[in-house]
Design a protein around this motif. Structure first.
Motif, PDB file in Angstrom:
ATOM      1  N   GLY A  76      77.355  18.333  64.408  1.00 33.03           N
ATOM      2  CA  GLY A  76      76.603  19.582  64.233  1.00 33.03           C
ATOM      3  C   GLY A  76      77.007  20.653  65.223  1.00 33.03           C
ATOM      4  O   GLY A  76      76.488  21.768  65.192  1.00 33.03           O
ATOM      5  N   GLY A  77      77.929  20.327  66.114  1.00 37.18           N
ATOM      6  CA  GLY A  77      78.457  21.338  67.034  1.00 37.18           C
ATOM      7  C   GLY A  77      77.450  21.793  68.074  1.00 37.18           C
ATOM      8  O   GLY A  77      76.304  21.325  68.123  1.00 37.18           O
ATOM      9  N   GLY A  78      77.914  22.740  68.885  1.00 40.44           N
ATOM     10  CA  GLY A  78      77.001  23.375  69.834  1.00 40.44           C
ATOM     11  C   GLY A  78      75.826  23.978  69.070  1.00 40.44           C
ATOM     12  O   GLY A  78      74.673  23.933  69.506  1.00 40.44           O
ATOM     13  N   THR A  79      76.130  24.514  67.889  1.00 41.28           N
ATOM     14  CA  THR A  79      75.107  25.155  67.065  1.00 41.28           C
ATOM     15  C   THR A  79      73.994  24.183  66.690  1.00 41.28           C
ATOM     16  O   THR A  79      72.821  24.563  66.659  1.00 41.28           O
ATOM     17  CB  THR A  79      75.770  25.746  65.799  1.00 41.28           C
ATOM     18  N   PHE A  82      71.653  23.927  69.516  1.00 35.87           N
ATOM     19  CA  PHE A  82      70.748  25.076  69.700  1.00 35.87           C
ATOM     20  C   PHE A  82      69.371  24.744  69.110  1.00 35.87           C
ATOM     21  O   PHE A  82      68.334  25.145  69.651  1.00 35.87           O
ATOM     22  CB  PHE A  82      71.293  26.337  69.015  1.00 35.87           C
ATOM     23  N   CYS A 149      74.099  29.511  79.221  1.00 38.10           N
ATOM     24  CA  CYS A 149      75.439  29.172  78.731  1.00 38.10           C
ATOM     25  C   CYS A 149      76.381  29.253  79.925  1.00 38.10           C
ATOM     26  O   CYS A 149      76.604  30.336  80.468  1.00 38.10           O
ATOM     27  CB  CYS A 149      75.874  30.145  77.638  1.00 38.10           C
ATOM     28  N   ASN A 151      79.490  29.057  80.259  1.00 36.78           N
ATOM     29  CA  ASN A 151      80.674  29.910  80.069  1.00 36.78           C
ATOM     30  C   ASN A 151      80.594  30.581  78.708  1.00 36.78           C
ATOM     31  O   ASN A 151      80.623  29.906  77.678  1.00 36.78           O
ATOM     32  CB  ASN A 151      81.956  29.077  80.171  1.00 36.78           C
ATOM     33  N   THR A 153      82.169  32.179  75.936  1.00 40.81           N
ATOM     34  CA  THR A 153      83.535  32.129  75.405  1.00 40.81           C
ATOM     35  C   THR A 153      84.035  33.486  74.906  1.00 40.81           C
ATOM     36  O   THR A 153      85.211  33.810  75.042  1.00 40.81           O
ATOM     37  CB  THR A 153      83.554  31.134  74.227  1.00 40.81           C
ATOM     38  N   SER A 176      80.160  24.120  76.305  1.00 42.55           N
ATOM     39  CA  SER A 176      81.167  24.003  75.229  1.00 42.55           C
ATOM     40  C   SER A 176      82.548  24.477  75.665  1.00 42.55           C
ATOM     41  O   SER A 176      83.549  23.859  75.332  1.00 42.55           O
ATOM     42  CB  SER A 176      80.744  24.824  74.011  1.00 42.55           C
ATOM     43  N   SER A 177      82.602  25.594  76.398  1.00 42.97           N
ATOM     44  CA  SER A 177      83.922  26.157  76.684  1.00 42.97           C
ATOM     45  C   SER A 177      84.358  25.995  78.143  1.00 42.97           C
ATOM     46  O   SER A 177      85.389  26.542  78.525  1.00 42.97           O
ATOM     47  CB  SER A 177      83.994  27.625  76.250  1.00 42.97           C
ATOM     48  N   GLN A 197      85.933  20.752  70.917  1.00 44.47           N
ATOM     49  CA  GLN A 197      87.113  21.389  70.320  1.00 44.47           C
ATOM     50  C   GLN A 197      87.837  22.389  71.214  1.00 44.47           C
ATOM     51  O   GLN A 197      88.764  23.040  70.770  1.00 44.47           O
ATOM     52  CB  GLN A 197      86.728  22.056  68.988  1.00 44.47           C
ATOM     53  N   LYS A 198      87.396  22.508  72.480  1.00 39.51           N
ATOM     54  CA  LYS A 198      88.103  23.415  73.386  1.00 39.51           C
ATOM     55  C   LYS A 198      88.803  22.641  74.502  1.00 39.51           C
ATOM     56  O   LYS A 198      90.014  22.719  74.656  1.00 39.51           O
ATOM     57  CB  LYS A 198      87.145  24.450  73.954  1.00 39.51           C
TER      58      LYS A 198
HETATM   59  N1  PMP Z   1      78.614  27.564  72.633  1.00 39.21           N
HETATM   60  C1  PMP Z   1      79.765  28.107  73.063  1.00 39.21           C
HETATM   61  C2  PMP Z   1      79.875  28.527  74.492  1.00 39.21           C
HETATM   62  C3  PMP Z   1      80.825  28.271  72.177  1.00 39.21           C
HETATM   63  O1  PMP Z   1      81.977  28.815  72.609  1.00 39.21           O
HETATM   64  C4  PMP Z   1      80.689  27.856  70.845  1.00 39.21           C
HETATM   65  C5  PMP Z   1      81.806  27.939  69.843  1.00 39.21           C
HETATM   66  N2  PMP Z   1      82.809  28.797  70.077  1.00 39.21           N
HETATM   67  C6  PMP Z   1      79.463  27.333  70.453  1.00 39.21           C
HETATM   68  C7  PMP Z   1      78.457  27.170  71.370  1.00 39.21           C
HETATM   69  C8  PMP Z   1      79.222  26.913  69.035  1.00 39.21           C
HETATM   70  O2  PMP Z   1      79.845  25.714  68.851  1.00 39.21           O
HETATM   71  P1  PMP Z   1      80.086  25.050  67.453  1.00 39.21           P
HETATM   72  O3  PMP Z   1      81.044  25.934  66.709  1.00 39.21           O
HETATM   73  O4  PMP Z   1      80.648  23.728  67.832  1.00 39.21           O
HETATM   74  O5  PMP Z   1      78.768  24.960  66.770  1.00 39.21           O
END
Ligand code: PMP
Length: 366
Positions: A76-79, A82, A149, A151, A153, A176-177, A197-198
């Motif tokens: 589900g990513g950083g998103t 959230f 956050c 960093n 991005t 994340s970054s 992914q970074k």
């Molecule tokens: N937080 C940061 C600091 C990011 O750079 C990003 C993606 N660029 C996200 C959250 C969102 O991450 P994701 O695309 O994995 O949901």
């Protein structure tokens, strides 16, 4: 072949170390004695169980994660996080503090607002170029957590140290970054999370480091795949995890270990970013970075050329492409150029960019 590879300044997904890619390629068709590829393997197999355990062990060692934290491999990513954050750790409280310093903390606050009241500890000032001093932050003593956050991005703004806090209001950090790009101080943190992914491999895996006492309080509407309790109870295999993503992150962690660990990476990252900001600051405005010096990112260096001359910036990007450099176009929210110089980007690759910037300035300064 490797000889046609470009210098990759992408913001994410981003460059993965050559040694990792080569090892993954060698193991791609058949993994160990399994007779099949990792992509074809059950997430409940002995081979994968060994991989995920080793990934956690390496993560703990390389990041010096305190024992009171669980390591959760999620999707589900950083998103996704959230939403997961308020869904898991509101603990009956009705408000959470947010430090909004750029695009990503802004998005995090907007997503969290579906589940909890948001209190911004300062009024964000756009364009984002700074972090107000902690003494000016207005904090809620009854906040469920304080979110930041580490960093940004898009805007290239990085916390050089975590915000001050107190144990009653846990800090939640989006790394994340800048994951494993520098030593991380866990003090007063409750959740530390990021996509891989970074700095840590492929897209599709999200790592959440969650303090044990914050697990088990989730809202009854929290989806199981975002539940820290379910993930923890099932050793991150509640459902099918990002099998290949976890494997790639294991290889990246081995690469970090074999290269001398996070301190070594941080030293190199500081040198890389210093090269970038030095040329920007010594160009008498030809290159410009709007971010206040004390808060500049070691990972994402956004800059404008000729005071934001879009034609000149397009020429710069064209020349970069001709020199085999990709991923330098700035995020559409800020325009200009952005060089993402994550862990895998070498000092020599950074020097190649700086050399090009020098040449470009000499040829185009009016
Ligand atoms: N937080 C940061 C600091 C990011 O750079 C990003 C993606 N660029 C996200 C959250 C969102 O991450 P994701 O695309 O994995 O949901």
């Amino acid at each position: 072949s490797m000889t046609t590879k470009k210098i990759n300044f992408n913001a994410g997904p981003a460059k993965i170390p050559e040694a990792v890619m080569e090892k993954a390629a060698r193991e791609f068709l058949v993994y160990g004695n399994s007779g099949i590829s990792i992509l074809e393997m059950s997430h409940r197999s002995a081979d994968f169980t060994a991989i995920i355990k080793e990934t956690e062990k390496l993560m703990r060692e390389e990041m010096s994660i305190p024992n009171e934290f669980e390591v959760l491999f999620m999707q589900g990513g950083g998103t996704g996080q959230f939403a997961a954050i308020p869904l898991n750790i509101a603990r009956g409280k009705t408000v959470a503090d947010y430090a909004v310093t750029g695009t990503w903390s802004d998005k995090a606050a907007k997503e969290a607002e579906k589940y909890i009241d948001i209190h911004k500890v300062f009024t964000p000032t756009k364009p984002y170029t700074s972090i107000p001093s902690y003494s000016s932050w207005e904090r809620k003593s009854d906040a469920a957590y304080l979110y930041y956050c580490a960093n940004e991005t898009v805007h290239g703004i990085e916390f050089q140290t975590p915000p001050e806090s107190h144990p009653e209001v846990p800090l939640v950090a989006d790394i994340s970054s800048n994951f494993l790009s520098r030593p991380f101080d866990f003090i007063n943190h409750g959740i530390v999370f990021g996509g891989t992914q970074k700095n840590l491999g492929a897209a599709g895996l999200t790592v959440a480091l969650v303090r044990k006492d914050l697990i088990g309080h989730e809202d009854r509407h929290c989806p199981s795949i975002l539940s820290y309790k379910e993930m923890h109870a099932n050793n991150s295999v509640y459902n099918t995890p990002s099998v290949y993503g976890i494997y790639i992150t294991k290889l990246v962690l081995e690469w970090i270990r074999d290269g001398g660990g996070v301190d070594k990476l941080f030293a190199t990252n500081q040198e890389k970013s210093r090269l970038m900001y030095d040329i920007i600051d010594s160009s008498a405005g030809f290159f410009s970075c709007p971010v206040e010096k004390a808060h500049r990112s070691h990972m994402n260096v956004p800059f404008r050329i000729g005071g934001g001359d879009e034609a000149l910036e397009a020429t710069f990007l064209k020349g970069a492409t001709e020199r085999g450099m990709v991923g330098l176009k700035g995020h559409r929210a800020v325009g200009g150029i952005r060089a993402s110089i994550y862990n895998a980007v070498t000092l020599d690759e950074t020097r190649a960019l700086v050399d090009y910037m020098n040449e470009f300035e000499a040829a185009n300064r009016k």
